[in-house]
Scaffold this active site. Structure first.
Site, PDB file in Angstrom:
ATOM      1  N   GLY A  43       0.840  -1.198   0.000  1.00 22.95           N
ATOM      2  CA  GLY A  43       0.000   0.000   0.000  1.00 22.95           C
ATOM      3  C   GLY A  43       0.868   1.237   0.000  1.00 22.95           C
ATOM      4  N   GLN A  57       2.815  10.118   1.236  1.00 26.57           N
ATOM      5  CA  GLN A  57       4.147   9.511   1.252  1.00 26.57           C
ATOM      6  C   GLN A  57       4.983   9.878   0.029  1.00 26.57           C
ATOM      7  OE1 GLN A  57       2.450   5.379   2.196  1.00 26.57           O
ATOM      8  NE2 GLN A  57       4.407   5.385   3.285  1.00 26.57           N
ATOM      9  N   CYS A  85       6.211   0.241   7.266  1.00 30.69           N
ATOM     10  CA  CYS A  85       5.766   1.384   6.478  1.00 30.69           C
ATOM     11  C   CYS A  85       6.936   1.833   5.612  1.00 30.69           C
ATOM     12  CB  CYS A  85       5.333   2.518   7.411  1.00 30.69           C
ATOM     13  SG  CYS A  85       4.769   3.984   6.533  1.00 30.69           S
ATOM     14  N   LEU A  86       6.643   2.104   4.335  1.00 29.15           N
ATOM     15  CA  LEU A  86       7.727   2.483   3.418  1.00 29.15           C
ATOM     16  C   LEU A  86       8.392   3.790   3.849  1.00 29.15           C
ATOM     17  CD1 LEU A  86       6.128   1.501  -0.011  1.00 29.15           C
ATOM     18  CD2 LEU A  86       7.706   0.178   1.424  1.00 29.15           C
ATOM     19  N   HIS A 119      -4.209   1.112   7.610  1.00 24.56           N
ATOM     20  CA  HIS A 119      -2.873   1.721   7.674  1.00 24.56           C
ATOM     21  C   HIS A 119      -2.772   2.898   6.699  1.00 24.56           C
ATOM     22  CE1 HIS A 119       1.702   1.353   7.925  1.00 24.56           C
ATOM     23  NE2 HIS A 119       1.513   2.131   6.867  1.00 24.56           N
ATOM     24  N   GLU A 120      -3.248   2.685   5.463  1.00 25.44           N
ATOM     25  CA  GLU A 120      -3.156   3.760   4.451  1.00 25.44           C
ATOM     26  C   GLU A 120      -4.113   4.910   4.785  1.00 25.44           C
ATOM     27  OE1 GLU A 120      -0.641   3.591   2.656  1.00 25.44           O
ATOM     28  OE2 GLU A 120      -0.275   1.477   3.084  1.00 25.44           O
ATOM     29  N   HIS A 156      -2.643   7.301   7.082  1.00 22.40           N
ATOM     30  CA  HIS A 156      -1.719   8.269   6.461  1.00 22.40           C
ATOM     31  C   HIS A 156      -2.460   9.540   6.036  1.00 22.40           C
ATOM     32  CE1 HIS A 156       2.223   6.411   6.237  1.00 22.40           C
ATOM     33  NE2 HIS A 156       1.729   5.281   5.752  1.00 22.40           N
TER      34      HIS A 156
HETATM   35 NI    NI Z   1       2.719   3.458   5.736  1.00 22.82          NI
END
Ligand code: NI
Length: 195
Positions: free
Chosen positions: A45, A50, A107-108, A149-150, A153
């Site tokens: 995701g 991000q 998380c990226l 999670h997304e 963000h």
């Molecule tokens: Ni993340």
């Protein structure tokens, strides 16, 4: 085009993102780039903040990195689930239900850190697809978790914000390192310039 992913410490990750309207300039290209960026980083995701855009947009592919198109792959210990690959625009979680369950999230924007996060297993999501058609849909299990999670963000929330105070304290040094560019992430990242 693979976009650089904003690292922990970037103020854009703490902002509440804005809704967008049909015809939003550059949207098609952005969606394409976000999928490409997510795959290049082996993520499941990716949310627009991000990549530096404070808009309510995220992409999901729960089977990113697996060859399997119909859904044999699933995190260890979980039932196989159908693949969810989708664009979510102006998404809002309307309801969360069920007994919280723990799962190690990453998380990226926070490379190299994985921590168990508790979330409820069933959500009702209102969102628009890439054609701006309205949907209200239920998601469960791993798909629900990725969406939660997304969706976080978009509200300026990172998975580390959900950790108990002790866990948070234990990773504080690592988080500071990431914000200063000390990470061995294998994908392009962008760090907040030093003052
Ligand atoms: Ni993340």
């Amino acid at each position: 085009m693979v976009l650089p992913i904003r690292a922990f410490g970037d103020p854009v990750l703490k902002k509440v993102a804005s809704d967008i309207e049909q015809g939003h300039a550059g949207l098609d290209q952005l969606v394409k780039d976000m999928f490409e960026t997510m795959y290049a980083a082996n993520g499941v995701g990716l949310a627009a903040p991000q990549v530096g855009q404070s808009i309510r947009l995220f992409v999901v592919d729960t089977h990113a990195g697996s060859d399997d198109e119909d859904g044999e792959a699933a995190p260890e210990g979980m039932e196989p689930e159908p693949r969810l690959k989708r664009v979510f625009i102006n998404a809002y979680i309307m309801e969360e239900e069920g007994q919280e369950w723990g799962f190690e999230e990453g998380c990226l924007s926070i490379p190299g850190i994985r921590e168990e996060v508790d979330r409820q297993p069933r959500i009702t999501l209102r969102y628009q697809d890439e054609k701006f058609e309205e949907h209200e849909e239920e998601f469960v299990g791993f798909a629900a978790r990725v969406i939660q999670h997304e969706h976080d963000h978009l509200d300026g929330i990172l998975f580390t914000d959900h950790l108990p105070p002790l866990r948070k304290r234990l990773i504080q040094g690592k988080l500071r390192d990431i914000s200063m560019g000390k990470t061995d992430a294998k994908y392009p990242m962008r760090f907040v310039p030093k003052k």
